[in-house]
Design an enzyme around this catalytic site. Structure first.
Site: not given
Ligand code: ZN
Length: 240
Positions: A10, A92, A109, A142, A184, A208, A226
């Protein structure tokens, strides 16, 4: 060729205006109810939770955020001809927007920029699903099978994609330099990759704001912001 890998969390995207949802000031800590929106069981069983989740996706800053200097520096390193892989805990899509090729980015993720069907696994751009909300649907099913749609982000109660995780492990073991940036390093299994990289002989660099459990095994620990640290470190790497 030297394989340079990045595990990003993050912290690399806060300069792009994306809040750290899991951090001490994260939304999920302040509003326990918000956690239900990203918990698989609640999401699948409660249409009201899904309607609220779609409204949150519609307003999410994640989809309008722009890459920052750190994302761009990594993409630049790739363009310079270095062998680069990115393993990210973020959903993102900013590494790809910055220009790192999609095939070189492993999204542990999932992605907020993609939807998937929970029945038939049909996938597509989130923008398509959100367009259906704009057109008046509140829980778009869907179009192939009528199943429940969600973003491809891994919810609480879901497992990480074993193929993506397996590839991340292979990349980690093969890395000669391994940067852990803005993570982290406390959420497993992603966090364990830093230790694995060190065990397999990579030079481990932890960037970090806060101390991480892997600082002791890291070859270099960087605390500067960063957005300036990553471009500087990669310039040094290119000049070395
Ligand atoms: Zn489907």
């Amino acid at each position: 060729m030297t394989l340079v890998s990045f595990l990003t969390g993050a912290g690399i995207s806060t300069d792009s205006g994306i809040p750290d949802y899991r951090g001490p000031n994260g939304v999920w800590r302040k509003d326990p109810d918000a956690e239900k929106l990203v918990t698989y069981g609640y999401y699948m069983n409660d249409p009201e939770i899904r309607r609220r989740a779609w409204q949150v996706r519609r307003r999410a800053v994640t989809l309008t955020a722009e890459p920052n200097a750190a994302h761009r520096a990594i993409a630049e390193l790739d363009r310079s001809g270095a062998s680069v892989r990115v393993i990210t805990q973020n959903v993102d899509g900013l590494h790809q927007l910055a220009g790192t090729p999609t095939r070189k980015v492993l999204e542990l993720h999932g992605s907020a920029r993609q939807f998937m069907c929970t029945e038939c696994d049909t996938r597509g751009p989130m923008a398509e699903a959100l367009a259906r909300l704009d057109a008046g649907e509140d829980d778009p099913p869907c179009l192939v099978c009528g199943g429940i749609l969600k973003s491809t982000t891994v919810m609480f109660g879901e497992n990480l994609d074993p193929l993506v995780l397996g590839e991340a492990v292979e990349v980690t073991k093969a890395s000669e330099v391994f940067f852990a940036v803005g993570s982290s390093l406390q959420v497993h299994p992603a966090a364990g990759l830093a230790g694995l990289a060190a065990e397999h002989g990579a030079r481990l660099v932890a960037v970090n704001a806060e101390p991480t459990p892997y600082d002791d095994v890291a070859d270099e620990v960087v605390r500067e912001p960063i957005g300036t640290a990553v471009p500087r470190l990669l310039r040094e790497l290119a000049d070395a």
